[in-house]
Design a protein around this motif. Structure first.
Motif, short mmCIF file in Angstrom:
data_model
loop_
_atom_site.label_atom_id
_atom_site.label_comp_id
_atom_site.label_asym_id
_atom_site.label_seq_id
_atom_site.Cartn_x
_atom_site.Cartn_y
_atom_site.Cartn_z
N VAL A 132 -1.08 15.83 9.44
CA VAL A 132 -1.70 16.26 8.19
C VAL A 132 -3.10 16.80 8.43
CG1 VAL A 132 -0.41 14.64 6.76
CG2 VAL A 132 -2.60 13.95 7.71
N PHE A 185 0.43 8.26 2.44
CA PHE A 185 1.58 9.12 2.72
C PHE A 185 1.82 9.19 4.23
CE2 PHE A 185 3.34 13.41 3.56
CZ PHE A 185 4.49 13.35 2.79
N SER A 186 0.74 9.32 4.99
CA SER A 186 0.98 9.47 6.43
C SER A 186 1.35 8.15 7.10
CB SER A 186 -0.15 10.20 7.16
OG SER A 186 -1.37 9.74 6.77
N LEU A 228 -3.49 20.68 3.55
CA LEU A 228 -3.96 20.56 2.18
C LEU A 228 -5.39 21.03 2.07
CD1 LEU A 228 -2.93 16.87 1.47
CD2 LEU A 228 -1.75 18.91 0.65
N ALA A 252 -8.10 12.01 -2.84
CA ALA A 252 -7.13 12.68 -1.97
C ALA A 252 -6.96 12.00 -0.61
CB ALA A 252 -7.49 14.15 -1.81
N PRO A 253 -8.03 11.60 0.07
CA PRO A 253 -7.84 10.99 1.39
C PRO A 253 -7.03 9.69 1.32
CG PRO A 253 -10.11 11.68 1.13
CD PRO A 253 -9.46 11.80 -0.23
N LEU A 272 -3.40 10.60 0.83
CA LEU A 272 -2.90 11.23 2.05
C LEU A 272 -2.71 10.17 3.14
CD1 LEU A 272 -2.12 13.91 3.28
CD2 LEU A 272 -4.50 14.24 3.96
N LEU A 299 -6.57 18.00 5.98
CA LEU A 299 -7.15 18.09 4.64
C LEU A 299 -8.51 18.74 4.78
CD1 LEU A 299 -7.43 17.30 1.58
CD2 LEU A 299 -8.35 15.12 2.38
N PHE A 334 5.24 15.41 -0.26
CA PHE A 334 3.90 14.95 -0.64
C PHE A 334 3.67 15.14 -2.13
CE2 PHE A 334 -0.81 15.45 -0.93
CZ PHE A 334 -1.11 14.13 -0.63
N LEU A 375 1.50 19.30 7.38
CA LEU A 375 1.10 19.40 5.99
C LEU A 375 -0.37 19.80 5.96
CD1 LEU A 375 1.63 18.91 2.94
CD2 LEU A 375 0.99 16.53 3.33
#
Ligand code: PGA
Length: 228
Positions: free
Chosen positions: A41, A32-33, A15, A25-26, A29, A43, A203, A13
């Motif tokens: 991932v 999610f991870s 981003l 965002a972090p 993320l 970013l 996501f 992924l």
């Protein structure tokens, strides 16, 4: 579903997020991870121009931005509120005033983000829409620099409320100004015509489920929600 989750054992992924999105965002993320530890991932956090350039090249799966691009054909999904609030030092004379008129606040010394900042555009549109000009006293290239300058007593500014996520309650005064907060949204964007990967779709679904509900910080109150 659990079955889909099992199917998401591995993958990648990629981003890209505009600078101000780095306040949320972090964290999303990271959560999610933890759910999908096999997914790799990445970013990148960068400015609007680079986000636009990379979007045009289709380099990343998803882009987290404060405003969908106008000249690129994209699918943009609002994922979270992004209220812009007026901030001052806690001992500012206007800190406890109610319903401060817009022309009164326009007369304050303003600390402004750099040209091209989505936050700055939103503020300028708000004032010019009411026939008012604000006079930047200082131009600073980041939200953190603006916050430092506010605390140093150099002036006031308006920032995404997300920019306070890691601050102690009471560290800044959020001024009660007519017309504020400016209600904006964060968007997850991808080029139209592009098929989202299974991982990127998962996501995006995660953002839609957890974006609004995710706690910012105890000091942050949610404003009225608007959906576009
Ligand atoms: P910015 O934030 O002010 O860092 O460009 C993005 C946006 O809010 O549009």
């Amino acid at each position: 579903s659990v079955a889909e989750r099992r199917g998401l054992k591995q993958g990648q992924l990629s981003l890209m997020a505009i600078t101000t999105a780095s306040y949320f965002a972090p964290r999303l993320l990271g959560e999610f991870s933890k759910l999908y530890p096999g997914i790799e991932v990445s970013l990148r956090v960068t400015n609007k121009e680079q986000v636009l350039a990379s979007m045009a090249d289709g380099l990343d799966d998803l882009y987290l931005v404060g405003q969908p691009p106008e000249h690129i054909d994209v699918v943009a999904t609002p994922i979270m509120d992004n209220p812009i609030v007026v901030l001052a030092a806690p001992d500012h004379p206007l800190a406890h005033r109610k319903k401060i008129p817009l022309d009164r606040i326009a007369a304050e010394p303003w600390l402004m983000r750099e040209k091209g900042s989505g936050t700055r555009n939103a503020i300028e549109r708000m004032f010019s829409g009411h026939g008012l000009n604000i006079h930047p006293r200082l131009e600073l290239g980041s939200n953190e620099a603006i916050k430092q300058a506010i605390l140093a007593g150099l002036g006031i500014s308006a920032l995404s409320r997300h920019a306070l996520a890691l601050n102690q309650p009471g560290q800044f005064a959020i001024l009660d100004v007519e017309g504020f907060p400016i209600l904006r949204h964060w968007y997850a964007v991808y080029p139209a015509g592009r098929q989202l990967s299974v991982v990127a779709r998962a996501f995006l679904d995660y953002l839609l489920e957890h974006g609004e509900a995710a706690p910012l910080s105890p000091s942050i109150k949610r404003s009225a929600r608007t959906r576009i």
